[in-house]
Scaffold this motif. Sequence first.
Motif, short mmCIF file in Angstrom:
data_model
loop_
_atom_site.label_atom_id
_atom_site.label_comp_id
_atom_site.label_asym_id
_atom_site.label_seq_id
_atom_site.Cartn_x
_atom_site.Cartn_y
_atom_site.Cartn_z
N HIS A 266 0.85 -1.18 0.00
CA HIS A 266 0.00 0.00 0.00
C HIS A 266 0.89 1.24 0.00
CE1 HIS A 266 1.19 -0.34 4.18
NE2 HIS A 266 0.85 0.92 4.35
N HIS A 267 0.28 2.39 -0.10
CA HIS A 267 1.03 3.64 0.01
C HIS A 267 0.09 4.73 0.51
CE1 HIS A 267 -0.86 4.26 -3.94
NE2 HIS A 267 -0.72 5.56 -3.71
N HIS A 268 0.65 5.82 0.94
CA HIS A 268 -0.11 6.98 1.37
C HIS A 268 0.67 8.22 0.98
CE1 HIS A 268 2.46 5.45 4.56
NE2 HIS A 268 1.62 4.47 4.71
N GLU A 269 -0.04 9.34 0.84
CA GLU A 269 0.62 10.56 0.40
C GLU A 269 1.52 11.14 1.49
OE1 GLU A 269 0.66 11.61 -2.73
OE2 GLU A 269 -0.46 9.74 -3.02
N LYS A 270 1.11 10.99 2.74
CA LYS A 270 1.97 11.42 3.83
C LYS A 270 3.16 10.45 3.94
CE LYS A 270 -0.89 14.00 7.11
NZ LYS A 270 -2.14 14.28 6.40
N ALA A 271 4.32 10.99 4.31
CA ALA A 271 5.46 10.12 4.60
C ALA A 271 5.18 9.38 5.91
CB ALA A 271 6.72 10.96 4.73
N GLN A 272 5.89 8.29 6.13
CA GLN A 272 5.67 7.49 7.34
C GLN A 272 6.98 7.19 8.03
OE1 GLN A 272 3.69 3.74 6.65
NE2 GLN A 272 3.42 3.30 8.81
N LEU A 273 6.97 7.33 9.34
CA LEU A 273 8.11 6.93 10.17
C LEU A 273 7.63 5.79 11.06
CD1 LEU A 273 11.11 7.84 10.96
CD2 LEU A 273 10.01 8.77 13.02
#
Length: 266
Positions: free
Chosen positions: A38-45
Amino acid sequence: MRLDVGSVPPAHVDSVPRALVALSFVGNLERWEMSQQHHHEKAQLLYTVRGIINCEVDDGVWIVPPQCAVWIPGGLPHTVFGSSDVECCCIFIDPRAAENLPLECCTIAVSSLLRQLLIRATELPEAYSVEGRDGRLVSVLLDELAASPVEDLRFPVPADPRLKKLAELLLSDPADCATLAEWASRIALSERSLSRMLKDEIGMSFGRWRRQLHVILAIQRLTAGEAVQTIALDLGYESASSFVTMFRKALGKPPGRYLLNRQKRA
């Protein structure tokens, strides 16, 4: 916000009008996001408090030991999985919220201050007050994150299907001491072709590639407090000294000093 076992990060994180959305997770990652790219527009930590997290992208696997974090840029398809019970913080960040945030997937060394900020962030309401105390905490967190050192805990995975199969074999049995010719035979390549293709795709020799995997796995287990002797034997080395020689060659210092420097930095 608490993320339940069996769920993926909520799709609405991209629509939350805040620079940061923070979630906590405690459970078994074998049932979370396995094979669900999956992916999202916000970056993820993703910060690991306890346990081990693996983050897989198209060209590599990032292995995240405790007290370390992986940064996933916005829009990058990825899968997150683990092999044991974990406790982690999932922080979604608007890439425009701060300068000097990483532009590529990477692992990040987490200082004691950043660690506390990440844990505290998971207690924030989703629509926290931007102008109040919570907003100031987020600003400090973003400043600390931007200043955090990047670590290379990536095992590159080539695009060629035969080389990708080889990567899977290495990950499944890192202690296998087969020769280069034997590895090549297992994926229907000549030794020369295997060496050339690895150099072309990932810029590494087979020996350096395999050593990179061993270093990453060793850092995982050293951070968890396991003995050098045990790690060395489990990774297929004849003795602790041969393992230490490999580790020093890869990182410029023996395991004990590497861990000490890492703890001081934190």
